[in-house]
Write a protein that holds these residues in place. Structure first.
Motif, PDB file in Angstrom:
ATOM      1  N   THR A   9       2.572  30.053  37.037  1.00 52.93           N
ATOM      2  CA  THR A   9       1.533  30.587  36.159  1.00 52.93           C
ATOM      3  C   THR A   9       1.816  30.236  34.703  1.00 52.93           C
ATOM      4  N   LEU A  10       3.078  30.316  34.295  1.00 53.52           N
ATOM      5  CA  LEU A  10       3.439  29.994  32.911  1.00 53.52           C
ATOM      6  C   LEU A  10       3.312  28.503  32.632  1.00 53.52           C
ATOM      7  N   ILE A  11       3.634  27.673  33.618  1.00 56.29           N
ATOM      8  CA  ILE A  11       3.499  26.229  33.438  1.00 56.29           C
ATOM      9  C   ILE A  11       2.030  25.853  33.243  1.00 56.29           C
ATOM     10  N   TRP A  12       1.154  26.425  34.063  1.00 52.64           N
ATOM     11  CA  TRP A  12      -0.270  26.099  33.947  1.00 52.64           C
ATOM     12  C   TRP A  12      -0.877  26.612  32.642  1.00 52.64           C
TER      13      TRP A  12
ATOM     14  N   ASP B 219       4.955  16.469  32.760  1.00 52.91           N
ATOM     15  CA  ASP B 219       6.362  16.468  33.149  1.00 52.91           C
ATOM     16  C   ASP B 219       6.722  17.636  34.056  1.00 52.91           C
ATOM     17  N   ASP B 220       6.042  18.758  33.881  1.00 48.80           N
ATOM     18  CA  ASP B 220       6.378  19.948  34.670  1.00 48.80           C
ATOM     19  C   ASP B 220       5.400  20.213  35.813  1.00 48.80           C
ATOM     20  N   GLN B 221       4.629  19.201  36.182  1.00 47.55           N
ATOM     21  CA  GLN B 221       3.601  19.438  37.199  1.00 47.55           C
ATOM     22  C   GLN B 221       4.112  19.255  38.628  1.00 47.55           C
ATOM     23  N   GLY B 222       5.283  19.826  38.878  1.00 45.42           N
ATOM     24  CA  GLY B 222       5.791  19.867  40.244  1.00 45.42           C
ATOM     25  C   GLY B 222       5.390  21.132  40.961  1.00 45.42           C
ATOM     26  N   THR B 223       4.451  21.877  40.397  1.00 46.59           N
ATOM     27  CA  THR B 223       4.054  23.154  40.994  1.00 46.59           C
ATOM     28  C   THR B 223       3.059  22.948  42.136  1.00 46.59           C
ATOM     29  N   ALA B 224       2.873  23.996  42.924  1.00 51.76           N
ATOM     30  CA  ALA B 224       1.928  23.936  44.047  1.00 51.76           C
ATOM     31  C   ALA B 224       1.131  25.227  44.087  1.00 51.76           C
ATOM     32  N   GLY B 225      -0.169  25.106  44.392  1.00 53.24           N
ATOM     33  CA  GLY B 225      -1.045  26.269  44.386  1.00 53.24           C
ATOM     34  C   GLY B 225      -1.885  26.385  45.641  1.00 53.24           C
TER      35      GLY B 225
ATOM     36  N   GLU C 242      -8.810  12.418  57.597  1.00 48.64           N
ATOM     37  CA  GLU C 242      -8.580  12.119  56.185  1.00 48.64           C
ATOM     38  C   GLU C 242      -9.291  13.091  55.260  1.00 48.64           C
ATOM     39  N   ASP C 243     -10.325  13.777  55.744  1.00 48.69           N
ATOM     40  CA  ASP C 243     -11.043  14.723  54.885  1.00 48.69           C
ATOM     41  C   ASP C 243     -10.302  16.044  54.741  1.00 48.69           C
ATOM     42  N   ARG C 244      -9.257  16.271  55.544  1.00 44.78           N
ATOM     43  CA  ARG C 244      -8.559  17.558  55.496  1.00 44.78           C
ATOM     44  C   ARG C 244      -7.126  17.467  54.989  1.00 44.78           C
ATOM     45  N   VAL C 245      -6.670  16.276  54.628  1.00 44.73           N
ATOM     46  CA  VAL C 245      -5.327  16.143  54.059  1.00 44.73           C
ATOM     47  C   VAL C 245      -5.336  14.975  53.082  1.00 44.73           C
ATOM     48  N   GLY C 246      -4.646  15.142  51.964  1.00 46.20           N
ATOM     49  CA  GLY C 246      -4.642  14.083  50.971  1.00 46.20           C
ATOM     50  C   GLY C 246      -3.513  14.263  49.979  1.00 46.20           C
ATOM     51  N   ASP C 247      -3.562  13.455  48.920  1.00 39.75           N
ATOM     52  CA  ASP C 247      -2.478  13.466  47.936  1.00 39.75           C
ATOM     53  C   ASP C 247      -2.766  14.439  46.808  1.00 39.75           C
ATOM     54  N   GLU C 248      -1.770  14.566  45.941  1.00 38.27           N
ATOM     55  CA  GLU C 248      -1.889  15.374  44.725  1.00 38.27           C
ATOM     56  C   GLU C 248      -1.199  14.601  43.605  1.00 38.27           C
ATOM     57  N   LEU C 249      -0.982  15.271  42.481  1.00 41.63           N
ATOM     58  CA  LEU C 249      -0.498  14.587  41.289  1.00 41.63           C
ATOM     59  C   LEU C 249       0.842  13.902  41.496  1.00 41.63           C
ATOM     60  N   THR C 250       1.770  14.530  42.228  1.00 43.59           N
ATOM     61  CA  THR C 250       3.092  13.930  42.419  1.00 43.59           C
ATOM     62  C   THR C 250       3.260  13.426  43.847  1.00 43.59           C
TER      63      THR C 250
ATOM     64  N   PRO D 298      10.794  13.986  34.559  1.00 41.27           N
ATOM     65  CA  PRO D 298       9.385  14.030  34.958  1.00 41.27           C
ATOM     66  C   PRO D 298       9.241  13.746  36.442  1.00 41.27           C
ATOM     67  N   PRO D 299       8.169  14.220  37.055  1.00 41.33           N
ATOM     68  CA  PRO D 299       7.998  14.004  38.488  1.00 41.33           C
ATOM     69  C   PRO D 299       7.502  12.593  38.779  1.00 41.33           C
ATOM     70  N   PRO D 300       7.734  12.113  39.997  1.00 37.12           N
ATOM     71  CA  PRO D 300       7.167  10.822  40.406  1.00 37.12           C
ATOM     72  C   PRO D 300       5.672  10.975  40.643  1.00 37.12           C
ATOM     73  N   LEU D 301       4.858  10.360  39.795  1.00 36.46           N
ATOM     74  CA  LEU D 301       3.410  10.557  39.881  1.00 36.46           C
ATOM     75  C   LEU D 301       2.793   9.670  40.951  1.00 36.46           C
ATOM     76  N   THR D 302       1.755  10.175  41.573  1.00 34.71           N
ATOM     77  CA  THR D 302       1.009   9.424  42.579  1.00 34.71           C
ATOM     78  C   THR D 302       0.234   8.300  41.900  1.00 34.71           C
ATOM     79  N   PRO D 303       0.260   7.088  42.470  1.00 33.55           N
ATOM     80  CA  PRO D 303      -0.531   5.997  41.879  1.00 33.55           C
ATOM     81  C   PRO D 303      -2.025   6.304  41.936  1.00 33.55           C
ATOM     82  N   GLY D 304      -2.765   5.720  41.020  1.00 31.90           N
ATOM     83  CA  GLY D 304      -4.217   5.892  41.015  1.00 31.90           C
ATOM     84  C   GLY D 304      -4.748   5.980  39.603  1.00 31.90           C
ATOM     85  N   VAL D 305      -5.996   5.577  39.439  1.00 28.03           N
ATOM     86  CA  VAL D 305      -6.602   5.514  38.109  1.00 28.03           C
ATOM     87  C   VAL D 305      -6.681   6.895  37.481  1.00 28.03           C
TER      88      VAL D 305
END
Length: 374
Positions: A178-181, A123-129, A42-50, A102-109
């Protein structure tokens, strides 16, 4: 820390989950993460914003060979975990296909709070870095290195450009991510900091003014990490293949080592104006490696490939000192021939004018340890 010490390196990569039939992104992160965590922990894989992102992480590594082994491991595990659910993963800075705005956002506070504060910016945070961490516990040195890295950041943007498509259309940019960020209030190239006190004072003002929720929301492309003793470099799109990622991490570590040596020797610190940096970022994001780049020292347009070769010549002595030169030379020659990920995505599309072909190229490249060419 001395410049002749071997710097530890680690990174975080974000992958996108796609349907192998429609090739569109799919919001199925929870099940894929759960399957991958059984292998990686669990320390090496997890969720992100979407809910169509997963994030995988290496541990700190002393050598690039160790880092490469971990990158290939986590990519292989992510692919297998997705396949167990009838899905696939790609490593691209943006989704090629899918209904993502808009993207489906991950649940969480935290994610809910992010939506409350920043609203439609999400809305445009479907990017990956891809974020590279270089072991550097001394905050003063971290600030000094950040200043010295600034002139090279646009070149890193062009080298790691891998997001020409966005939800079914060609953007005309090599790195649309880069332009989205750039829309976020605190993002892109960091300021030139006069001291640690200056850095801390500025961060305090930004927090007090509500421009960021907490120090994790400082989205500058170089920043002292808020949770581990590292300097974090965040310019890169998610890179197409493992070879791309290892090469990029090698360049970042060599840049940091070179900056440390210049600090020891008392070399002057370049300080390009924020307006010049912004223009150079835009040009690098638009043209990638194949067009023109803005030289932040002369304020003139130069072929982006020339700027890239200058960066490589600048860090080559550091690669020799770390023992990475031979491997990195071969990867550099390959990259200069094949192009960055954006060029390879475009090449995949040119064959049949097919966006599904682009996604298939990305799927095939995820676990390709050699090149991932289109």
């Amino acid at each position: 820390m001395r410049s002749d010490e071997l710097l530890t390196v680690g990174l975080e990569e974000e992958y996108l989950i796609v349907d192998p039939v429609s090739r569109a992104v799919r919001p199925c992160a929870e099940s894929v993460i759960a399957s991958a965590a059984k292998e990686l922990g669990e320390d090496r894989v997890g969720d992100e914003l979407t809910r169509f992102h997963i994030e995988a992480r290496t541990t700190p590594c002393a050598t690039m060979r160790q880092l490469g082994d971990q990158i290939r491991e986590m990519r292989t595990v992510a692919v297998s975990a997705a396949a167990a659910h009838g899905l696939a993963v790609v490593s691209s800075g943006s989704p090629v296909l899918g209904d993502i705005v808009p993207p489906p956002l991950t649940p969480g506070v935290r994610y809910a709070r992010n939506l409350e504060v920043f609203r439609a910016l999400n809305d445009d945070q479907g990017t990956a870095g891809c974020h590279v961490h270089i072991g550097l516990a001394d905050r003063r040195l971290a600030i000094e290195v950040s200043n010295r890295l600034r002139p090279w950041l646009p070149v890193l943007v062009s080298l790691a450009a891998n997001s020409p498509y966005w939800a079914g259309r060609y953007t005309g940019y090599a790195s649309w991510r880069t332009l989205i960020w750039a829309r976020w209030p605190i993002s892109g190239p960091p300021p030139h900091f006069e001291s640690v006190a200056h850095f801390e004072e500025l961060v305090g003002r930004l927090l007090a003014g509500g421009a960021v929720m907490d120090p994790q929301g400082l989205y500058w492309d170089v920043r002292p990490s808020v949770h581990v003793p590292t300097l974090e470099v965040r310019t890169a799109d998610a890179l197409m293949s493992a070879r791309d990622t290892v090469l990029y991490a090698s360049l970042v570590r060599a840049l940091v080592a070179t900056a440390l040596r210049e600090t020891e020797q008392g070399e002057p610190v370049p300080n390009p104006a924020p307006e010049t940096m912004r223009a150079a970022y835009w040009r690098a994001a638009r043209d990638g490696l194949r067009g023109q780049g803005l030289d932040v020292r002369t304020h003139r347009l130069v072929p982006a490939a020339v700027l890239a070769d200058r960066l490589y010549a600048y860090v080559r002595p550091a690669l020799e000192r770390s023992g990475d030169a031979e491997q990195t030379d071969a990867s550099w020659e390959w990259l200069r021939g094949a192009g960055a990920g954006a060029e390879r995505q475009l090449a995949a599309h040119r064959r049949r004018s097919s966006l599904p072909d682009v996604v298939d190229c990305l799927i095939g490249a995820v676990t390709d340890p050699v090149d991932g060419r289109a």
